[in-house]
Design a protein around this motif. Structure first.
Motif, PDB file in Angstrom:
ATOM      1  N   ALA A 130      25.691  30.318  57.833  1.00  0.00           N
ATOM      2  CA  ALA A 130      26.874  29.848  57.103  1.00  0.00           C
ATOM      3  C   ALA A 130      26.487  28.755  56.111  1.00  0.00           C
ATOM      4  O   ALA A 130      26.887  28.789  54.939  1.00  0.00           O
ATOM      5  N   PHE A 175      38.556  32.140  67.251  1.00  0.00           N
ATOM      6  CA  PHE A 175      38.818  31.228  66.145  1.00  0.00           C
ATOM      7  C   PHE A 175      40.235  30.681  66.254  1.00  0.00           C
ATOM      8  O   PHE A 175      41.176  31.418  66.585  1.00  0.00           O
ATOM      9  N   PHE A 188      39.808  29.112  59.755  1.00  0.00           N
ATOM     10  CA  PHE A 188      40.149  30.276  58.936  1.00  0.00           C
ATOM     11  C   PHE A 188      39.915  30.005  57.450  1.00  0.00           C
ATOM     12  O   PHE A 188      39.557  30.911  56.695  1.00  0.00           O
ATOM     13  N   LEU A 207      36.255  30.708  56.910  1.00  0.00           N
ATOM     14  CA  LEU A 207      35.985  32.147  56.875  1.00  0.00           C
ATOM     15  C   LEU A 207      36.383  32.737  55.521  1.00  0.00           C
ATOM     16  O   LEU A 207      35.704  33.625  54.990  1.00  0.00           O
ATOM     17  N   GLU A 208      37.464  32.228  54.945  1.00  0.00           N
ATOM     18  CA  GLU A 208      37.854  32.666  53.605  1.00  0.00           C
ATOM     19  C   GLU A 208      36.854  32.183  52.566  1.00  0.00           C
ATOM     20  O   GLU A 208      36.485  32.921  51.636  1.00  0.00           O
ATOM     21  N   LEU A 266      36.479  36.813  55.951  1.00  0.00           N
ATOM     22  CA  LEU A 266      37.603  36.851  56.879  1.00  0.00           C
ATOM     23  C   LEU A 266      38.076  38.273  57.150  1.00  0.00           C
ATOM     24  O   LEU A 266      38.282  38.664  58.308  1.00  0.00           O
ATOM     25  N   VAL A 300      35.552  40.084  59.304  1.00  0.00           N
ATOM     26  CA  VAL A 300      35.589  39.577  60.678  1.00  0.00           C
ATOM     27  C   VAL A 300      36.807  40.132  61.410  1.00  0.00           C
ATOM     28  O   VAL A 300      36.716  40.565  62.566  1.00  0.00           O
ATOM     29  N   LEU A 356      29.735  38.679  64.348  1.00  0.00           N
ATOM     30  CA  LEU A 356      29.795  37.553  63.403  1.00  0.00           C
ATOM     31  C   LEU A 356      28.405  37.219  62.884  1.00  0.00           C
ATOM     32  O   LEU A 356      28.211  37.008  61.681  1.00  0.00           O
ATOM     33  N   SER A 384      33.893  27.478  65.804  1.00  0.00           N
ATOM     34  CA  SER A 384      34.721  26.889  64.756  1.00  0.00           C
ATOM     35  C   SER A 384      34.110  25.575  64.280  1.00  0.00           C
ATOM     36  O   SER A 384      34.045  25.301  63.079  1.00  0.00           O
ATOM     37  N   LEU A 443      31.051  26.256  62.013  1.00  0.00           N
ATOM     38  CA  LEU A 443      31.400  26.735  60.678  1.00  0.00           C
ATOM     39  C   LEU A 443      32.033  25.638  59.832  1.00  0.00           C
ATOM     40  O   LEU A 443      31.720  25.492  58.638  1.00  0.00           O
TER      41      LEU A 443
END
Length: 348
Positions: free
Chosen positions: A14, A44, A49, A52-53, A58, A61, A100, A297, A300
């Motif tokens: 990431a 998550f 979120f 992830l975007e 996202l 996933v 993931l 979470s 990330l």
């Protein structure tokens, strides 16, 4: 800048995505010979979120969501005594960890240099850069080094001190693996308890013929984490001796499982997450324990935060590292409290 990241699980790839996006040259080194395929499903919740975007993954996933419908609570004989809603274990979105990891790698493999089957064994730094030695490759120099290599981080040990000073055990250990779906579970979990602290959590999601198994038992130190599989299996069998229901069958299956892994509920607590040109990310710097439900979470969000501060400071790593830690500390402190509370409840 030329940046080395140790660890190719979640936090490392990431961060590699964000750093490459911002124009840095990134190498990720990973001790395992290939992407790891073991590990629990991960869930998550909340602010992650947005990350992830930001990673532009996202929707992909979501396509791998386990779609769990809840968990049946079972007594020592395997009889249902209660039921838990899906979000207790699955959060707002749950996916297998291997999916993931694969997605993150696929989104970075063409832009980032990955080196599998190697590990850092020496770090020397000064005002001009970091000289890194490897177990296999020739030494190389970098502008920055990031330890995203888990709770027993090599980078943390080499730069910040021994594991014993950073890793704090929470009194609970366990093992996981997959096997045939003996219970016919369909997007559902089963939580079984033999005695206080001795539990099993089983679920089946993507593959109806397979079932993931997790055993948990009380321990007074994290020493088992560093032993071999044979010793870990022996400890598990000893703690679950006399277990009824289908436990003997599951323990027999464990011996043949190719995806066996061992873990402990533990936290990493250290005073500073950076030293010179070296910085820690995710579990390597501030593991909250699997019992927090927020480890992925946290990793990330940490990756996004670290990259953002490096960009905002124009590469001034000293200021960026300080700002990263200042922003993340309150969030980590809250998650670690959740981790301690979760471990206490699971040991009841």
């Amino acid at each position: 800048m030329k940046i080395l990241i140790s660890g190719a699980s979640v936090a490392g790839p990431a961060l590699a995505y964000f750093l490459h996006r911002d124009g840095h040259r990134v190498t990720v080194v990973e001790r395992a010979p290939a992407l790891r395929q073991s590990g629990w499903a991960i869930d998550f919740r909340g602010a992650v979120f947005k990350v992830l975007e930001e990673l532009d993954i996202l929707s992909e996933v979501r396509a791998h969501a386990t779609g769990m419908t809840g968990t049946d609570v079972l007594d020592a004989d395997g009889d249902k005594i209660d039921e838990l809603p899906a979000d207790v274990f699955s959060g707002e979105l749950e996916v297998p960890k291997r999916d993931l990891t694969r997605i993150l790698h696929a989104h970075t493999a063409d832009a980032v240099r990955y080196v599998f089957g190697d590990s850092i064994n020496r770090i020397e730094q000064d005002d001009s850069g970091v000289r890194v030695g490897f177990e296999r490759a020739d030494p190389e120099s970098y502008d920055l080094v990031v330890g995203a290599d888990g709770i027993y981080s090599v980078v943390r040990r080499l730069v910040f001190g021994p594991h014993a000073e950073a890793v704090h055990h929470l009194g609970l250990s366990g093992a996981g693996f997959s096997t045939a779906n003996h219970l016919g579970l369909d997007h559902r979990g089963a939580l079984w308890q033999q005695a206080p602290g001795r539990r099993a959590y089983l679920y089946s999601a993507a593959d109806p013929d397979r079932m993931s198994v997790g055993f948990f038992f009380p321990t007074d130190s994290p020493a088992l984490d560093l032993l071999g599989r044979a010793e870990q299996e022996r400890a598990l069998r000893e703690h679950l001796a006399g277990g009824g229901w289908i436990v003997p069958r599951l323990l027999a299956d464990m011996a043949d499982a190719s995806d066996f892994y061992f873990f402990s509920a533990a936290q990493v607590r250290i005073d500073h997450w950076s030293a010179g040109r070296v910085v820690l990310l995710g579990d390597a710097g501030y593991c909250a324990s699997p019992t927090s439900g927020l480890g992925t979470s946290q990793a990330l969000i940490g990756a996004s935060t670290l990259a953002r501060h490096l960009a905002q400071t124009g590469g001034d790593h000293t200021r960026a590292f300080e700002d990263y830690e200042w922003e993340m500390r309150p969030y980590v402190t809250e998650n670690q409290e959740r981790g301690r509370t979760g471990a206490e409840r699971f040991a009841e």
